[in-house]
Design an enzyme around this catalytic site. Structure first.
Site, PDB file in Angstrom:
ATOM      1  N   GLU A 164     -42.083-100.114  51.192  1.00  0.00           N
ATOM      2  CA  GLU A 164     -41.858-101.416  51.830  1.00  0.00           C
ATOM      3  C   GLU A 164     -41.753-102.508  50.754  1.00  0.00           C
ATOM      4  O   GLU A 164     -42.578-102.565  49.836  1.00  0.00           O
ATOM      5  CB  GLU A 164     -43.056-101.710  52.743  1.00  0.00           C
ATOM      6  CG  GLU A 164     -42.980-103.024  53.503  1.00  0.00           C
ATOM      7  CD  GLU A 164     -44.203-103.235  54.410  1.00  0.00           C
ATOM      8  OE1 GLU A 164     -45.243-102.570  54.195  1.00  0.00           O
ATOM      9  OE2 GLU A 164     -44.106-104.078  55.326  1.00  0.00           O
ATOM     10  N   LYS A 206     -38.043-104.612  60.268  1.00  0.00           N
ATOM     11  CA  LYS A 206     -39.391-104.327  60.786  1.00  0.00           C
ATOM     12  C   LYS A 206     -39.626-105.112  62.061  1.00  0.00           C
ATOM     13  O   LYS A 206     -39.298-106.295  62.131  1.00  0.00           O
ATOM     14  CB  LYS A 206     -40.407-104.735  59.731  1.00  0.00           C
ATOM     15  CG  LYS A 206     -41.861-104.399  60.067  1.00  0.00           C
ATOM     16  CD  LYS A 206     -42.758-104.762  58.866  1.00  0.00           C
ATOM     17  CE  LYS A 206     -44.191-104.337  59.048  1.00  0.00           C
ATOM     18  NZ  LYS A 206     -45.012-104.611  57.847  1.00  0.00           N
ATOM     19  N   CYS A 259     -44.050 -99.602  57.791  1.00  0.00           N
ATOM     20  CA  CYS A 259     -45.510 -99.791  57.823  1.00  0.00           C
ATOM     21  C   CYS A 259     -46.083 -99.930  59.233  1.00  0.00           C
ATOM     22  O   CYS A 259     -46.169 -98.969  59.968  1.00  0.00           O
ATOM     23  CB  CYS A 259     -45.880-100.972  56.942  1.00  0.00           C
ATOM     24  SG  CYS A 259     -47.580-100.872  56.298  1.00  0.00           S
TER      25      CYS A 259
END
Lengths: 547, 547
Positions: free
Chosen positions: A42, A109, A145
């Protein structure tokens, strides 16, 4: 069959060119190993967390340029890499899929953590579209994540993407003791839920207070963790992934895998080494200074520094007054000798007496109280900082979490320095760590006497920590409850801790926020350190349970 | 006809009992003035911002108990008051409507700011239901602070509530220079859009770095600001509100109204006074110490402190070495005399020479460079902190925003102290402020010489600030662009600033994040101070535009 490589690497925040260069080298290794799909963590391009750099428009522009440069430099394989995307319609925590020298797709994300040390809603907009890629007939959904940490949400996002062979997750997941177990459970559960493999590529390295521990891993569709990368070091984890005829997705590591779990003390020790090494080096320092007293905190700090940076890069300095007993001064020297660091003695009694002379001019000054005690610590802080300025060496402070919690420290004295190695380590854990350091060294690096002597700041004759504080066993229990778990006084008392002590400790913790606010950063090893995860006002008259 | 009272009061964070007590007193005044509806600001019960106190479950429980206590104590009128609501389904930034001794309704804030100094998404869940109350036939929609700042969103929220006579907004809106104009525009626009009156009740007081400036106000349905409360002081703004036959909502203030606008310098001065007074007093201090050099920064700091706290609560101390010219030492004394504060001279040359003696033992130490300069500042910091510890007085630091931006300061030296009065005031503004202070005093408090002399830290012979820094006029322009507006080097250079200077200043700003992180809080007066509104990593290798 797909050969995947998880490029668990140590990014530096803001160092776009340096990070790209590192990734290009890993790409070369991956090409040699015949990897089809190479994955980076990330925000790998800019490091994590870039914080308010994300408010700079030109930073976002440079992020994209860097991704394009990486794509152009590494055209042969598919690469998934995290970057900060400044798009027309917002800013995203994104994963670029690079193919044939270009950015082929971008996943944004969609679950943004905004608690604990995370502030992602400050910076990022929410992505809403799933992205699935196909590499060597393996269908892979990309996630970032926290996307993976809410299974029902993830099911919603991936509802309409059809069959999946693998969920790929690029992460920058900060370490705390015990977090690996949580991750194992999560990734295993995810694999079982979706009946597919899960590849998890985590960042490694220290960034200010945070340590990213790596330990990237891959689970097969039965939820078994089949491969795991090193903890606290860079690694390239390679495995072959295949969907069998029975529908199961098999994973076969084709490199040596790191052990899946280690002891709590080993974790803490490794985190302190990495956090300290990266803070010192990434900020351009080579040499460090440690004020060493003959007590256990400075001994452990020096030991961590010597191992993290090399003994030749640590200078231990002891600065005795008439209150320091000869045996502690001797122990200070002993620790430096055991570690093989340079050692200096600078007696500060003459300076102390000249300060006292000057201050006597003020009616009401005396050498009997806390001001005179703090003065000694501040003289030491000033000497260390003078040498820091003169020689370009970073001062490592030696305070532990127990002291920092209750403010048992001198602002601009023993708190003066660039990095606080033990900031998140309770005193009881410092003792365990000392024993652990001796154990793995196979010899007494930290002398027995240092561990057995009753802790004392030695700022007046006969002083002991227990004059002002409860026993550390009890103190640390209260701190864990009050500071780390946000329990109230009532809850702590109900759990059997003495009312008076609980109230006293809570009062001390609350009153010393101002000191913590001006103290240096240090390695976070618990779920709640004194950094971005605990943001209390300085001006605060809240008295829980009407103490 | 409705008589409304806006209880613009100074809450203290965490002081639930104290805040309730203050509000009860204002309620007594309001009852005497026949007010029907009494309003208190956002989170009035617990103060704003309570930060991570909101993570403590018992804090939320205590918040509700406090609101219930307020309701029971003030049963006769309708009250709207902000509090932190810990509900079954989440935590809300809420407004309680109190009637007949009970909580009658609760409105939950639905637009949560999570930028600049705000972190509301860290703490609060999003409310979704509008709340309309009826007092004396006036229909009032309740809103909280940021709810009002997005007109199209607000229209959506209030789409189905029917006719409104008034929108009530309870706020905790932090001050910065020029913000009042923005609020005037906003409230006026809102009144026009909804064809109803708007009552805006803002918090007043200092909380750590933030200053809330009050200036609550009421607009009629034509969008005219008809009444405005005092700036920077508590006030109870009372007005009568009535819907006329033509549909217009008229507002008639029945108290003296404060002037609607003031000069920029008056605003800054008032903000510094309030911010300093509240930080010192709310943290339990009475006395303060200022290290005074004869330069303009310490003169202005001392002047602000003397006015905010009373000259009898300020002790000015000058600590000369051989590098301080007699005329500056004389000016230091002069400033203290003009202000009527106590004044002390503590020469530090003997201490300096004994430090030098001790440090000479280390090969490579010398008295020619920056380390020796910083040493002098650290001796001064140590003396001030020793007196602080001995006498329980808070040290006010004297650095300005220009210095703090480029790190032209000594960590643990002149940055040592509890509160930085001029932290967000650029050097050029410090000069203006000095003139303003003389002007409103009608005499030379800050001597002409102090204003005319070229700025110098006097840490070596013949030193001037311009040896290390560009002229302050130029420096401050670059800081405004780079720090406050997040412009890139390229943008600054394109706007006509010299390339080399821009690059040099940017490098200095970026490299000194570590110093700012360990510096004390101070009053925020710009849209971007060095506090919660600028969160940059310390470890950061980003070099904008490849400097």
């Amino acid at each position: 069959m797909l050969r995947i490589g998880l490029g668990q690497f140590n990014a530096t925040v803001g160092d776009l060119d340096g990070n790209i260069e590192k990734m290009s080298k890993i790409w070369t290794q991956a090409v040699e190993a015949d990897v089809d799909l190479l994955v980076f963590p990330e925000l790998a391009v800019c490091g994590y967390p870039p914080e308010d750099l994300l408010q700079k428009r030109h930073f976002l522009v440079d992020n994209r340029l860097a991704v394009e440069k990486l794509a152009a430099a590494c055209p042969e394989k598919t690469i998934v890499v995290g970057f900060a995307e400044g798009a027309q319609d917002g800013t995203y925590n994104a994963a670029a899929i690079l193919k044939k020298g270009k950015i082929n797709k971008v996943y944004r994300k969609s679950l943004l953590p905004n608690f604990s040390v995370f502030d992602e809603k400050r910076y990022f907009d929410v992505g809403t579209e799933p992205v699935v890629i196909n590499v060597r007939d393996i269908r892979i959904a990309i996630t970032i994540c926290f996307d993976l940490w809410n299974m029902s949400w993830l099911k919603g996002l991936l509802r309409e993407v059809g069959r999946l062979d693998m969920i790929l997750n690029i992460s920058a997941s900060p370490f705390h003791v015990g977090k690996l177990t949580t991750r194992h459970g999560l990734i295993s559960q995810c694999a079982s839920e979706f009946s597919c493999a899960v590849s998890y590529c985590n960042l490694v390295g220290g960034q200010d207070e945070l340590v990213f521990d790596g330990r990237s891993m891959i689970a097969d569709s039965a939820g078994r963790i089949v491969a795991q990368a090193k903890g606290f070091y860079e690694d390239l984890l390679i495995a072959d992934v295949e969907r069998a005829n029975d529908g199961a997705v098999r994973v076969k590591p084709i490199c040596e895998c790191a052990p899946q779990s280690v002891s709590k003390l080993e974790e803490i020790h490794q985190a302190l080494l990495l956090g300290t090494r990266d803070y010192v080096r990434k900020n351009g320092f080579k040499k460090t200074l440690v004020g060493i007293s003959g007590g256990i905190d400075s001994a452990v700090t020096a030991a961590v520094a010597a191992e993290a940076l090399g003994a030749e890069n640590v200078l231990c300095i002891t600065m005795p007054t008439r209150f320091n007993r000869p045996e502690t001064v001797k122990d200070a020297k002993k620790v430096a000798e055991n570690l093989g660091t340079e050692f200096l003695t600078i007696p500060i009694e003459p300076i102390l007496s000249h300060f006292h002379e000057a201050l006597k001019a003020v009616a009401g000054w005396d050498d009997k109280g806390i001001a005179y005690e703090n003065l000694q610590a501040r003289i030491r802080g000033t000497i260390l900082m003078s040498l820091s300025n003169q020689f370009g060496a970073l001062v490592l402070t030696t305070g532990n979490k127990s002291e920092i919690s209750v403010g048992y420290s001198t602002l601009y004295g023993d708190t003066a320095g660039g990095f606080a190695v033990l900031k998140d380590v309770l005193k009881t854990a410092v003792f365990e760590l000392a024993k652990y350091i001796n154990k793995i060294a196979g010899r007494q690096i930290i002398p027995d006497d240092v561990m057995k002597r009753a802790p004392s700041a030695e700022l007046r004759a006969g002083q002991k920590d227990t004059d002002a504080l409860p026993d550390y066993e009890l103190l640390d229990k209260i701190i864990q409850g009050y500071v780390e778990q946000d329990k109230s006084a009532k809850e702590l008392i109900d759990s059997g801790l003495a009312r008076e002590v609980v109230h006293k400790v809570i009062r001390m913790v609350d009153r010393n926020e101002y000191k913590r606010r001006q103290s240096p950063p240090g390695v976070r090893i618990t779920p709640k350190g004194f950094g971005k995860d605990r943001r209390l006002p300085i001006t605060n008259r809240y008295i829980p349970d009407s103490i």
